[in-house]
Design a protein around this motif. Structure first.
Motif, PDB file in Angstrom:
ATOM      1  N   SER A 112       0.825  -1.203   0.000  1.00 33.66           N
ATOM      2  CA  SER A 112       0.000   0.000   0.000  1.00 33.66           C
ATOM      3  C   SER A 112       0.861   1.256   0.000  1.00 33.66           C
ATOM      4  O   SER A 112       1.972   1.269   0.521  1.00 33.66           O
ATOM      5  CB  SER A 112      -0.907  -0.005   1.237  1.00 33.66           C
ATOM      6  N   ASP A 113       0.328   2.311  -0.592  1.00 29.07           N
ATOM      7  CA  ASP A 113       0.968   3.626  -0.544  1.00 29.07           C
ATOM      8  C   ASP A 113       0.403   4.493   0.585  1.00 29.07           C
ATOM      9  O   ASP A 113       0.680   5.686   0.630  1.00 29.07           O
ATOM     10  CB  ASP A 113       0.778   4.365  -1.872  1.00 29.07           C
ATOM     11  N   TYR A 114      -0.341   3.877   1.493  1.00 28.18           N
ATOM     12  CA  TYR A 114      -0.913   4.636   2.599  1.00 28.18           C
ATOM     13  C   TYR A 114       0.201   5.100   3.534  1.00 28.18           C
ATOM     14  O   TYR A 114       1.065   4.323   3.927  1.00 28.18           O
ATOM     15  CB  TYR A 114      -1.911   3.775   3.368  1.00 28.18           C
ATOM     16  N   VAL A 115       0.164   6.382   3.874  1.00 32.51           N
ATOM     17  CA  VAL A 115       1.121   6.962   4.815  1.00 32.51           C
ATOM     18  C   VAL A 115       0.351   7.412   6.049  1.00 32.51           C
ATOM     19  O   VAL A 115      -0.443   8.352   5.974  1.00 32.51           O
ATOM     20  CB  VAL A 115       1.865   8.158   4.194  1.00 32.51           C
ATOM     21  N   PRO A 116       0.570   6.795   7.177  1.00 40.85           N
ATOM     22  CA  PRO A 116      -0.149   7.197   8.398  1.00 40.85           C
ATOM     23  C   PRO A 116       0.210   8.627   8.793  1.00 40.85           C
ATOM     24  O   PRO A 116       1.349   9.065   8.606  1.00 40.85           O
ATOM     25  CB  PRO A 116       0.342   6.198   9.449  1.00 40.85           C
ATOM     26  N   THR A 117      -0.747   9.332   9.336  1.00 42.88           N
ATOM     27  CA  THR A 117      -0.486  10.680   9.851  1.00 42.88           C
ATOM     28  C   THR A 117      -0.586  10.723  11.375  1.00 42.88           C
ATOM     29  O   THR A 117      -0.332  11.765  11.971  1.00 42.88           O
ATOM     30  CB  THR A 117      -1.474  11.690   9.247  1.00 42.88           C
ATOM     31  N   GLU A 118      -0.964   9.576  11.969  1.00 41.49           N
ATOM     32  CA  GLU A 118      -1.101   9.529  13.425  1.00 41.49           C
ATOM     33  C   GLU A 118       0.148   8.938  14.057  1.00 41.49           C
ATOM     34  O   GLU A 118       0.830   8.094  13.456  1.00 41.49           O
ATOM     35  CB  GLU A 118      -2.307   8.666  13.810  1.00 41.49           C
ATOM     36  N   ILE A 119       0.418   9.349  15.286  1.00 47.11           N
ATOM     37  CA  ILE A 119       1.581   8.839  16.006  1.00 47.11           C
ATOM     38  C   ILE A 119       1.516   7.324  16.140  1.00 47.11           C
ATOM     39  O   ILE A 119       2.522   6.625  15.933  1.00 47.11           O
ATOM     40  CB  ILE A 119       1.667   9.505  17.393  1.00 47.11           C
ATOM     41  N   ASP A 120       0.338   6.803  16.429  1.00 48.50           N
ATOM     42  CA  ASP A 120       0.247   5.355  16.656  1.00 48.50           C
ATOM     43  C   ASP A 120       0.241   4.553  15.361  1.00 48.50           C
ATOM     44  O   ASP A 120       0.095   3.339  15.385  1.00 48.50           O
ATOM     45  CB  ASP A 120      -0.964   5.010  17.533  1.00 48.50           C
ATOM     46  N   GLY A 121       0.416   5.241  14.233  1.00 50.79           N
ATOM     47  CA  GLY A 121       0.561   4.536  12.968  1.00 50.79           C
ATOM     48  C   GLY A 121       1.981   4.060  12.726  1.00 50.79           C
ATOM     49  O   GLY A 121       2.247   3.374  11.744  1.00 50.79           O
ATOM     50  N   TYR A 122       2.877   4.412  13.636  1.00 48.98           N
ATOM     51  CA  TYR A 122       4.290   4.080  13.483  1.00 48.98           C
ATOM     52  C   TYR A 122       4.781   3.251  14.667  1.00 48.98           C
ATOM     53  O   TYR A 122       4.325   3.414  15.791  1.00 48.98           O
ATOM     54  CB  TYR A 122       5.114   5.363  13.340  1.00 48.98           C
ATOM     55  N   ASP A 123       5.720   2.372  14.352  1.00 50.90           N
ATOM     56  CA  ASP A 123       6.193   1.424  15.363  1.00 50.90           C
ATOM     57  C   ASP A 123       7.611   1.711  15.855  1.00 50.90           C
ATOM     58  O   ASP A 123       7.975   1.376  16.968  1.00 50.90           O
ATOM     59  CB  ASP A 123       6.150   0.004  14.790  1.00 50.90           C
ATOM     60  N   TYR A 124       8.409   2.288  14.997  1.00 50.75           N
ATOM     61  CA  TYR A 124       9.803   2.545  15.343  1.00 50.75           C
ATOM     62  C   TYR A 124      10.040   4.050  15.318  1.00 50.75           C
ATOM     63  O   TYR A 124       9.636   4.736  14.376  1.00 50.75           O
ATOM     64  CB  TYR A 124      10.747   1.852  14.353  1.00 50.75           C
ATOM     65  N   TRP A 125      10.750   4.523  16.330  1.00 55.57           N
ATOM     66  CA  TRP A 125      11.014   5.960  16.444  1.00 55.57           C
ATOM     67  C   TRP A 125      12.488   6.211  16.694  1.00 55.57           C
ATOM     68  O   TRP A 125      13.158   5.424  17.377  1.00 55.57           O
ATOM     69  CB  TRP A 125      10.204   6.546  17.605  1.00 55.57           C
ATOM     70  N   GLY A 126      12.972   7.310  16.129  1.00 54.96           N
ATOM     71  CA  GLY A 126      14.317   7.740  16.429  1.00 54.96           C
ATOM     72  C   GLY A 126      14.283   8.802  17.519  1.00 54.96           C
ATOM     73  O   GLY A 126      13.224   9.351  17.837  1.00 54.96           O
ATOM     74  N   GLN A 127      15.437   9.108  18.057  1.00 60.07           N
ATOM     75  CA  GLN A 127      15.501  10.226  18.998  1.00 60.07           C
ATOM     76  C   GLN A 127      15.377  11.510  18.177  1.00 60.07           C
ATOM     77  O   GLN A 127      15.641  11.516  16.991  1.00 60.07           O
ATOM     78  CB  GLN A 127      16.811  10.204  19.802  1.00 60.07           C
ATOM     79  N   GLY A 128      14.919  12.545  18.764  1.00 54.24           N
ATOM     80  CA  GLY A 128      14.681  13.767  18.019  1.00 54.24           C
ATOM     81  C   GLY A 128      15.942  14.569  17.775  1.00 54.24           C
ATOM     82  O   GLY A 128      16.985  14.363  18.389  1.00 54.24           O
ATOM     83  N   THR A 129      15.802  15.500  16.838  1.00 54.95           N
ATOM     84  CA  THR A 129      16.871  16.439  16.564  1.00 54.95           C
ATOM     85  C   THR A 129      16.273  17.846  16.594  1.00 54.95           C
ATOM     86  O   THR A 129      15.221  18.098  16.015  1.00 54.95           O
ATOM     87  CB  THR A 129      17.565  16.138  15.214  1.00 54.95           C
ATOM     88  N   GLN A 130      16.946  18.756  17.272  1.00 55.07           N
ATOM     89  CA  GLN A 130      16.401  20.095  17.496  1.00 55.07           C
ATOM     90  C   GLN A 130      16.616  20.988  16.283  1.00 55.07           C
ATOM     91  O   GLN A 130      17.725  21.065  15.735  1.00 55.07           O
ATOM     92  CB  GLN A 130      17.067  20.744  18.720  1.00 55.07           C
ATOM     93  N   VAL A 131      15.549  21.661  15.885  1.00 55.51           N
ATOM     94  CA  VAL A 131      15.612  22.680  14.843  1.00 55.51           C
ATOM     95  C   VAL A 131      15.135  23.995  15.456  1.00 55.51           C
ATOM     96  O   VAL A 131      14.041  24.068  15.996  1.00 55.51           O
ATOM     97  CB  VAL A 131      14.730  22.305  13.642  1.00 55.51           C
ATOM     98  N   THR A 132      15.969  25.007  15.366  1.00 52.49           N
ATOM     99  CA  THR A 132      15.624  26.309  15.907  1.00 52.49           C
ATOM    100  C   THR A 132      15.753  27.348  14.802  1.00 52.49           C
ATOM    101  O   THR A 132      16.796  27.463  14.163  1.00 52.49           O
ATOM    102  CB  THR A 132      16.555  26.689  17.071  1.00 52.49           C
ATOM    103  N   VAL A 133      14.670  28.083  14.569  1.00 48.87           N
ATOM    104  CA  VAL A 133      14.641  29.101  13.534  1.00 48.87           C
ATOM    105  C   VAL A 133      14.386  30.447  14.199  1.00 48.87           C
ATOM    106  O   VAL A 133      13.350  30.642  14.842  1.00 48.87           O
ATOM    107  CB  VAL A 133      13.559  28.814  12.484  1.00 48.87           C
ATOM    108  N   SER A 134      15.305  31.348  14.037  1.00 47.80           N
ATOM    109  CA  SER A 134      15.156  32.662  14.646  1.00 47.80           C
ATOM    110  C   SER A 134      14.770  33.695  13.592  1.00 47.80           C
ATOM    111  O   SER A 134      15.147  33.584  12.426  1.00 47.80           O
ATOM    112  CB  SER A 134      16.443  33.070  15.348  1.00 47.80           C
ATOM    113  N   SER A 135      14.045  34.693  14.050  1.00 43.05           N
ATOM    114  CA  SER A 135      13.557  35.725  13.110  1.00 43.05           C
ATOM    115  C   SER A 135      14.562  36.846  12.950  1.00 43.05           C
ATOM    116  O   SER A 135      15.551  36.922  13.647  1.00 43.05           O
ATOM    117  CB  SER A 135      12.230  36.284  13.625  1.00 43.05           C
TER     118      SER A 135
END
Length: 129
Positions: A106-129
Motif C-alpha cells: 500500500s501507498d498509505y502513509v499514516p499521519t497519526e503517532i500510533d501509525g508508526y512502530d519505530y522511532w528515532g531520537q529527536g533532533t532540534q531545529v531552531t529558527v530565529s527571526s
C-alpha cells in the motif's frame, strides 16, 4: 529497527536545513513507510510529512507544503527531509518514525503517532527571526 535522526541546528528565518533519518546500524534502511513528526515546546507532537515504501508517495501537512520535501537517498540508506524557507514557527524537535510493515503493498502513509512502530531520537531545529 532503531532509527537515528540527524541534521538539526539553528538557522535564520528563510534559510534551509536538511534532516536525515537512518538506521542506527548503518545498514540500508528500506522497505518501510517513514514519517516525520515535530514537537514544539508546550505543544503536542504533530505530523509533518511522510513517504510510502511502495512508490515513494509523499504527503505533507499544509503548513509545510511547498517548503519541505521528503525523499529517499539513492542507496535507500536514509530518508531525508529537506526544509526550505524556514520560519520561526518551524522551531521544534523533529522525529522520524517507521512503520513495522515491511515492503507494504500500500501507498498509505499514516499521519497519526500510533501509525508508526519505530522511532528515532529527536533532533532540534531552531529558527530565529
Amino acid at each position: 529497527v532503531q532509527l537515528q535522526a540527524s541534521g538539526g541546528g539553528s538557522v535564520q528565518a528563510g534559510e534551509s536545513l536538511t534532516l536525515s533519518c537512518a538506521a542506527s546500524s548503518g545498514r540500508p534502511f528500506g522497505g518501510h513507510t517513514v514519517g516525520w513528526f515535530r514537537q514544539a515546546p508546550g505543544k503536542e507532537r504533530e505530523f509533518v510529512g511522510g513517504i510510502s515504501w511502495r512508490n515513494d508517495l509523499t504527503i505533507y501537512v499544509d503548513s509545510v507544503k511547498g517548503r519541505f520535501i521528503i525523499s529517499r537517498d539513492k542507496h535507500k540508506k536514509a530518508v531525508v527531509l529537506y526544509m526550505n524557507s524556514l520560519k520561526p514557527e518551524d522551531t521544534a524537535v523533529y522525529y522520524c518514525a517507521a512503520e513495522k510493515t515491511y515492503a507494504s503493498e500500500s501507498d498509505y502513509v499514516p499521519t497519526e503517532i500510533d501509525g508508526y512502530d519505530y522511532w528515532g531520537q529527536g533532533t532540534q531545529v531552531t529558527v530565529s527571526s
